[in-house]
Write a protein that holds these residues in place. Sequence first.
Motif, PDB file in Angstrom:
ATOM      1  N   TYR A  33       0.812  -1.095   0.052  1.00 54.92           N
ATOM      2  CA  TYR A  33      -0.064   0.008   0.089  1.00 54.92           C
ATOM      3  C   TYR A  33       0.869   1.100   0.024  1.00 54.92           C
ATOM      4  O   TYR A  33       1.960   1.137   0.554  1.00 54.92           O
ATOM      5  N   SER A  34       0.221   2.102  -0.540  1.00 53.81           N
ATOM      6  CA  SER A  34       1.050   3.576  -0.510  1.00 53.81           C
ATOM      7  C   SER A  34       0.806   4.160   1.126  1.00 53.81           C
ATOM      8  O   SER A  34      -0.101   3.675   1.804  1.00 53.81           O
ATOM      9  N   ASP A  35       1.821   5.209   1.171  1.00 57.02           N
ATOM     10  CA  ASP A  35       1.577   5.469   2.798  1.00 57.02           C
ATOM     11  C   ASP A  35       0.175   6.413   2.822  1.00 57.02           C
ATOM     12  O   ASP A  35      -0.069   6.314   4.090  1.00 57.02           O
ATOM     13  N   SER A  36      -0.294   6.780   2.046  1.00 57.35           N
ATOM     14  CA  SER A  36      -1.408   7.756   1.939  1.00 57.35           C
ATOM     15  C   SER A  36      -2.592   6.728   2.589  1.00 57.35           C
ATOM     16  O   SER A  36      -3.625   7.424   3.131  1.00 57.35           O
ATOM     17  N   ARG A  69      -6.037   2.311   6.063  1.00 62.43           N
ATOM     18  CA  ARG A  69      -7.505   2.500   5.662  1.00 62.43           C
ATOM     19  C   ARG A  69      -8.064   1.585   4.488  1.00 62.43           C
ATOM     20  O   ARG A  69      -9.052   1.359   4.290  1.00 62.43           O
ATOM     21  N   PHE A  70      -7.426   1.295   3.676  1.00 64.19           N
ATOM     22  CA  PHE A  70      -7.731   0.553   2.421  1.00 64.19           C
ATOM     23  C   PHE A  70      -7.038  -0.914   2.540  1.00 64.19           C
ATOM     24  O   PHE A  70      -6.021  -1.102   3.259  1.00 64.19           O
ATOM     25  N   ALA A  71      -8.069  -1.777   1.771  1.00 66.32           N
ATOM     26  CA  ALA A  71      -7.462  -3.133   1.861  1.00 66.32           C
ATOM     27  C   ALA A  71      -7.663  -3.823   0.719  1.00 66.32           C
ATOM     28  O   ALA A  71      -8.885  -3.773   0.200  1.00 66.32           O
ATOM     29  N   CYS A  72      -6.566  -4.555   0.165  1.00 71.46           N
ATOM     30  CA  CYS A  72      -6.980  -5.133  -0.937  1.00 71.46           C
ATOM     31  C   CYS A  72      -7.017  -6.803  -0.794  1.00 71.46           C
ATOM     32  O   CYS A  72      -6.451  -7.270  -0.151  1.00 71.46           O
TER      33      CYS A  72
END
Length: 118
Positions: free
Chosen positions: A58-61, A65-68
């Motif tokens: 994941y990107s740091d941003s 918060r996001f999950a793939c």
Amino acid sequence: QVQLVESGGGLVQAGGSLRLSCTASGGTFTNTGWFRQAPGKEREFVAGITWSGVITQYSDSVRGRFACSRDNAKNTVYLQMNSLKPEDTAVYYCAVLTHWLPPVGNSWGQGTQVTVSS
């Protein structure tokens, strides 16, 4: 040549959630990445997942918060986006990753718009 189709974008309030889907057809669906492009900005990497689904990046941003995830039986990769912020507003694309580190995408989908209101 694999073809990718994204779906699931939309308008959501800050703090909300969306789940994007990327469905593949016509080819080998291997390591896959999500990228996004906001107006006036370059396309940037967001998340990636290996074919097995075991390894993600994941990107740091967006990390935390996001999950793939993916379901290879359905030829589909997902991006669960939580705690969305206005700065997450962009067109989101999925792509086959031809290189893992740094992530390099190919065979782009048409994109799906995500708009986060404040």
